[in-house]
Write a protein that holds these residues in place. Structure first.
Motif, short mmCIF file in Angstrom:
data_model
loop_
_atom_site.label_atom_id
_atom_site.label_comp_id
_atom_site.label_asym_id
_atom_site.label_seq_id
_atom_site.Cartn_x
_atom_site.Cartn_y
_atom_site.Cartn_z
N ASN A 181 13.53 -27.42 -43.06
CA ASN A 181 14.31 -26.79 -41.99
C ASN A 181 14.66 -25.35 -42.38
O ASN A 181 15.00 -25.07 -43.53
N LYS A 183 9.10 -22.05 -39.24
CA LYS A 183 7.97 -22.65 -38.52
C LYS A 183 8.08 -22.46 -37.01
O LYS A 183 7.16 -21.97 -36.36
N SER A 184 9.22 -22.88 -36.45
CA SER A 184 9.39 -22.76 -35.00
C SER A 184 9.48 -21.32 -34.55
O SER A 184 8.98 -20.94 -33.48
N THR A 185 10.11 -20.48 -35.38
CA THR A 185 10.16 -19.05 -35.06
C THR A 185 8.75 -18.48 -34.98
O THR A 185 8.43 -17.70 -34.06
N SER A 241 6.00 -20.00 -34.11
CA SER A 241 5.35 -20.42 -32.86
C SER A 241 5.86 -19.60 -31.68
O SER A 241 5.07 -19.19 -30.81
N LYS A 242 7.14 -19.35 -31.64
CA LYS A 242 7.73 -18.64 -30.51
C LYS A 242 7.37 -17.15 -30.52
O LYS A 242 7.20 -16.53 -29.46
N PHE A 254 6.82 -27.28 -26.51
CA PHE A 254 8.13 -27.13 -27.14
C PHE A 254 8.59 -28.41 -27.83
O PHE A 254 8.23 -29.52 -27.43
N GLN A 255 9.43 -28.24 -28.85
CA GLN A 255 10.03 -29.38 -29.52
C GLN A 255 10.96 -30.13 -28.57
O GLN A 255 11.02 -31.35 -28.57
N ASP A 258 4.82 -27.54 -31.28
CA ASP A 258 5.99 -27.40 -32.14
C ASP A 258 6.72 -28.74 -32.27
O ASP A 258 7.44 -29.15 -31.37
N GLU A 259 6.50 -29.41 -33.39
CA GLU A 259 7.13 -30.70 -33.70
C GLU A 259 6.99 -31.67 -32.54
O GLU A 259 7.95 -32.30 -32.10
N SER A 285 8.41 -35.14 -32.94
CA SER A 285 9.85 -35.33 -33.08
C SER A 285 10.36 -36.35 -32.07
O SER A 285 10.12 -36.25 -30.87
N ILE A 323 2.86 -27.96 -35.76
CA ILE A 323 4.03 -27.66 -36.58
C ILE A 323 4.81 -28.96 -36.75
O ILE A 323 5.19 -29.59 -35.77
#
Length: 253
Positions: free
Chosen positions: A43, A47-49, A51-52, A91-92, A177-178, A181, A208
């Motif tokens: 965390n 990673k998510s940043t 992708s965005k 999106f996650q 992105d995940e 999840s 991701i």
């Protein structure tokens, strides 16, 4: 490095901030046609940043580096233009859109892509006949199409809806992105099977994820580990398996 016809994504020294806080601190990544890349990391690793920023999300500010999509520099392009040029971001946490049916939403998205390519847009009936066979890719019932976008959906249904969009738009680069999840095992298998069906020699996929479990069903060509806004290690699928056993600490300098 010289761009090639097989190169879909080429990221060079990418740097980005969120609320003036540096998150990406020099990311380099190359993704070619036909490849699946997995990006893992703890965390807060970026990673998510990542992708965005690739997708052009307005809340994230690119402060340095270059992003090439299909050999074109896209850093200054708006997110909707990037999408029309071939980027799909799942999106996650997919959002709900009350009052908009899945069919209307999907047809609008599809026709926007058609229009951007100078192709004929589809009327509602023609589009429905085109869409229905794609429902099988993610195991969705046809009644799903009359429901409002993600409204009252379970976590698994939301993720299936994202993969359905991916199947419909046939983007050259899909960033998930995940997407694993919150999924139970059955939903994970269905989602993974859909992703595997959508892989082709002409597209590329970036997964991701935090965990190895998604990669039990989708074998990546490359695995990258992010830490503190950089990719600190890259390898084959075995790298993810090693992380599953040892965690991330052994990779830190």
């Amino acid at each position: 490095m010289t761009q090639t016809n097989n190169m879909i994504l080429d990221v060079k020294d990418l740097r980005a901030t969120v609320n003036n806080i540096p998150i990406l601190k020099g990311v380099n990544l190359q993704v070619q046609k036909g490849e699946i890349h997995a990006i893992m990391g703890p965390n807060g690793s970026g990673k998510s940043t990542f992708s965005k920023v690739i997708a052009g999300h307005p809340s994230y500010t690119q402060t340095g580096g270059e992003i090439f999509l299909n050999n074109e520099e896209i850093s200054d392009l708006e997110p909707e233009v990037r999408a029309l040029q071939g980027i799909f971001l799942a999106f996650q946490y997919p959002i709900e859109i009350p009052g908009v049916s899945n069919t209307d939403f999907l047809r609008l998205a599809y026709n926007m892509h058609q229009k951007s390519k100078g192709r004929e847009e589809l009327d509602p009936l023609t589009f429905l006949n085109f869409l229905i066979p794609k429902l099988k890719i993610v195991g969705i019932d046809q009644s799903f199409l009359t429901r409002n976008v993600n409204e009252g959906f379970s976590g698994g249904e939301k993720k299936k809806n994202e993969i359905l969009q991916m199947a419909l738009l046939e983007s050259s680069l899909s960033i998930l992105d995940e997407t694993d999840s919150g999924l139970d095992v059955d939903a994970l298998r269905t989602i993974a099977a859909g992703i595997n069906k959508l892989k082709s020699p002409e597209n590329a996929i970036i997964l991701i994820t935090h965990y190895q479990r998604l990669l039990d069903y989708i074998t990546p060509d490359f695995v990258h580990i992010m830490e503190n806004g950089k990719i600190i290690s890259s390898g084959k699928a075995e790298l993810a398996q090693k992380v599953e056993v040892l965690g991330y600490d052994w990779l830190k300098s």
